[in-house]
Enzyme design. Structure first.
Site, short mmCIF file in Angstrom:
data_model
loop_
_atom_site.label_atom_id
_atom_site.label_comp_id
_atom_site.label_asym_id
_atom_site.label_seq_id
_atom_site.Cartn_x
_atom_site.Cartn_y
_atom_site.Cartn_z
N ALA A 1 0.81 -1.23 0.00
CA ALA A 1 0.00 0.00 0.00
C ALA A 1 0.85 1.28 0.00
O ALA A 1 0.40 2.31 -0.49
CB ALA A 1 -0.95 0.00 1.19
N THR A 2 2.06 1.21 0.54
CA THR A 2 2.91 2.40 0.49
C THR A 2 3.13 2.78 -0.96
O THR A 2 2.96 3.95 -1.36
CB THR A 2 4.27 2.11 1.18
N GLN B 1 -6.78 -0.60 5.47
CA GLN B 1 -7.28 -1.24 6.69
C GLN B 1 -8.73 -1.71 6.56
O GLN B 1 -9.25 -2.34 7.47
CB GLN B 1 -7.18 -0.26 7.88
N ALA C 1 -2.11 -6.97 0.50
CA ALA C 1 -2.56 -8.31 0.90
C ALA C 1 -2.26 -8.66 2.36
O ALA C 1 -3.03 -9.37 3.00
CB ALA C 1 -1.91 -9.36 -0.01
N HIS C 2 -1.16 -8.13 2.90
CA HIS C 2 -0.75 -8.62 4.22
C HIS C 2 -1.63 -8.11 5.36
O HIS C 2 -1.47 -8.51 6.50
CB HIS C 2 0.73 -8.31 4.50
N THR D 1 8.96 -7.09 -13.09
CA THR D 1 8.38 -8.43 -13.26
C THR D 1 7.26 -8.64 -12.25
O THR D 1 7.42 -8.34 -11.06
CB THR D 1 9.47 -9.50 -13.06
N CYS E 1 4.98 1.56 11.01
CA CYS E 1 6.00 2.33 10.28
C CYS E 1 6.58 3.40 11.18
O CYS E 1 7.68 3.88 10.95
CB CYS E 1 5.38 2.99 9.06
N1 PLP Z 1 -1.99 2.69 4.59
C1 PLP Z 1 -2.45 2.27 5.77
C2 PLP Z 1 -3.74 2.82 6.28
C3 PLP Z 1 -1.74 1.33 6.52
O1 PLP Z 1 -2.22 0.92 7.69
C4 PLP Z 1 -0.52 0.83 6.01
C5 PLP Z 1 0.29 -0.12 6.79
O2 PLP Z 1 0.28 -0.10 7.99
C6 PLP Z 1 -0.07 1.28 4.76
C7 PLP Z 1 -0.84 2.22 4.08
C8 PLP Z 1 1.21 0.78 4.16
O3 PLP Z 1 1.05 -0.56 3.75
P1 PLP Z 1 2.27 -1.47 3.26
O4 PLP Z 1 2.90 -1.99 4.50
O5 PLP Z 1 1.67 -2.56 2.45
O6 PLP Z 1 3.18 -0.63 2.47
#
Ligand code: PLP
Length: 393
Positions: free
Chosen positions: A76-77, A187, A208-209, A248, A337
Site C-alpha cells: 500500500a505504500t 485497513q 494483501a498482508h 516483473t 511504520c
Molecule cells: N496505509 C495504511 C492505512 C496502513 O495501515 C498501512 C500499513 O500499515 C499502509 C498504508 C502501508 O502498507 P504497506 O505496509 O503494504 O506498504
C-alpha cells in the site's frame, strides 16, 4: 520469540498469512514460475493467464468493472505513492487535499508533490469527545476545494483508531466539483463489504498482508472507464501493466492476494461478528478492572469503527512500559511504520489528545486467529501488569 508463541493482537500492522493462501501460492513458486511477460513460450503464457484470472477476480471482489483496472504494486505504500504522485504528475501543478490522520505513506507522497510546487490543505478531524470523533467535517471539505484542486485523498479506515470515513459522501462532493478522489482502503479491504463503484472513488489502494495474504504485494484500483484516471508511472521498466508500473510481476504474491481476498469475502459474514465480539469482550474485561480507562476514537457501537480495533488510554501507565511488562502479548502503540519513532502518534494528536494521554494509549488489532481464551489471557495479563506498574497489588 516467534509470533506463533505470543497472543497476537497487532493485526493492523500485519496479519498471519492464512494457510489456505500459502497452499494456493505454492504451485506458482514450484511449477508455474515462468515470467508472465515471456509470451514467447507456453509456460510464460500460462503465468500470464494466472495473472489475468487473479486480476479479474480481484476486480470482481472490490466491485471494479474489469481486471485491467488493477495495478499490482509491492504494497500500500507504493500504491499510495503511485496514486498520488503518478496521478498528479499528469496534471498541471495545483492544489491537493488530505486529512491529518492519514497514513505516513500518504502524507509522504503529498510532501513529494509539495516539493514540486503543489499546495496542500490538510483537513482536521473531529476531536475526542465528539460523537463523530476522528471523522472529517464534510463542510470543511466543500470549503477547501477550489479551482485548481486536482486530487482529494482520504482513507477509508484508520490504522490506529479504526475510524471509518464517510467516503461515499466525500466522493459525492468531489464529483460535484469535478475533483478526483483517492482512497487508502488498506485497513478496510477484507474487513467489511466494499465496492469501488458504490464508493465512487477514482483510485483505491490496498495490500494483501492486512487481510491474511503475503507481504510484498499490493494493488491500486485505477478507474478505467467513464472518468478514466490516468497515471504517470513512478517506476518505469519493461512496460509491464500497460506501462503503469514496471517490474516483473510477483505471480505467487498476486495469487496470494486474490486467494486472501476471496477467503475474506467468504468468511466475512461470520468473521466480522465473531471478532467484534472478542473485541467487546476485551474492552469490557479491561474496563471493569481499570477505572478511568478511555476509548480513543469513535464508540464501539457507532457504526464507523472497524470491528477488530480498540485504542485505549490506560490512565497513569506508559503504554510502552505496559508492552514491556507483557512480553506474551504482541501489541503496538500505533503505526508499525512509526513504531520506532519517539514522536507521539500524529493520529491521536489530531484528536486533540495531549502528550500524557497519548503516552498512556495502546492499540489492539484483533484478527481471524484469535480465540476467546486468548482474549481472556490477554486481559488478565494486561490487568496484572497495569496494577503492578501502578503499585496497586
Ligand atoms: N496505509 C495504511 C492505512 C496502513 O495501515 C498501512 C500499513 O500499515 C499502509 C498504508 C502501508 O502498507 P504497506 O505496509 O503494504 O506498504
Amino acid at each position: 520469540m516467534s509470533a506463533g508463541k505470543v497472543i497476537y493482537l497487532d493485526n493492523h500492522s500485519t496479519t498471519r498469512c492464512d494457510p489456505r493462501v500459502v497452499q494456493a501460492m505454492l504451485p506458482c513458486l514450484e511449477q508455474d514460475y515462468a515470467n508472465p511477460s515471456s509470451v514467447t513460450h507456453a509456460a510464460g503464457q500460462r503465468a500470464g493467464e494466472i495473472v489475468g484470472q487473479c486480476s479479474d477476480e480481484i476486480a470482481r471482489l472490490i466491485g471494479a468493472e474489469r481486471g485491467s483496472e488493477i495495478v499490482f504494486t509491492s504494497g500500500a505504500t507504493e500504491s499510495n505513492h503511485l496514486a498520488i504522485v503518478g496521478f498528479c504528475r499528469r496534471k498541471k501543478v495545483g492544489h491537493l487535499i488530505t486529512v491529518a490522520t492519514e497514513h505516513p505513506s500518504v502524507l509522504a507522497a503529498m510532501d513529494v508533490l509539495l516539493r514540486e510546487g503543489w499546495t496542500l490543505t490538510t483537513l482536521p478531524v473531529r476531536p475526542a469527545g465528539d460523537s463523530e470523533c476522528g471523522r472529517i467535517d464534510l463542510q470543511m471539505l466543500r470549503d477547501a476545494i477550489r479551482p485548481g484542486t486536482a486530487l482529494v485523498s482520504v482513507m477509508l479506515a484508520n490504522h490506529e483508531i479504526g475510524v471509518i470515513q464517510p467516503v461515499r459522501e466525500i466522493a459525492a462532493i468531489c464529483r460535484e466539483q469535478g475533483v478526483a478522489l483517492h482512497c487508502d482502503a488498506t485497513q478496510a479491504v477484507g474487513k467489511f463489504p466494499l465496492s469501488v463503484r458504490e464508493l465512487d472513488v477514482d483510485l483505491m489502494s490496498f495490500t494483501a498482508h492486512k487481510f491474511y495474504g503475503p507481504k510484498g504485494i499490493g494493488a491500486l484500483f485505477v478507474r478505467g472507464s467513464g472518468r478514466r484516471a490516468r497515471l504517470e508511472p513512478v517506476m518505469s521498466g519493461g512496460g509491464q501493466q500497460q506501462g503503469r508500473r514496471g517490474g516483473t510481476l510477483n505471480v505467487p504474491g498476486i495469487v496470494g492476494l486474490a486467494m486472501a481476498l476471496q477467503l475474506s469475502a467468504e468468511l466475512m459474514p461470520e468473521e466480522t461478528g465473531r471478532i467484534a465480539g472478542l473485541r467487546d469482550q476485551l474492552f469490557q474485561s479491561l474496563a471493569s478492572e481499570i477505572p478511568g480507562m478511555v476509548l480513543n476514537g469513535a464508540g464501539l457501537e457507532s457504526g464507523w469503527r472497524l470491528p477488530h480495533n480498540l485504542n485505549l488510554q490506560l490512565p497513569g501507565v506508559d503504554g510502552h512500559s505496559l508492552m514491556v511488562h507483557c512480553p506474551e502479548l504482541a501489541l503496538s502503540s500505533g503505526s508499525a511504520c512509526t513504531a520506532t519513532s519517539t514522536e507521539p502518534s500524529h493520529v491521536l494528536q489530531a484528536l486533540g489528545m495531549n502528550a500524557d494521554e497519548i503516552r498512556c494509549s495502546l492499540r489492539f488489532g484483533l484478527g481471524r486467529f484469535n480465540s476467546a481464551e486468548e482474549i481472556r489471557l490477554a486481559s488478565r495479563g494486561l490487568v496484572r501488569s497495569y496494577r503492578r506498574l501502578r503499585g496497586l497489588h
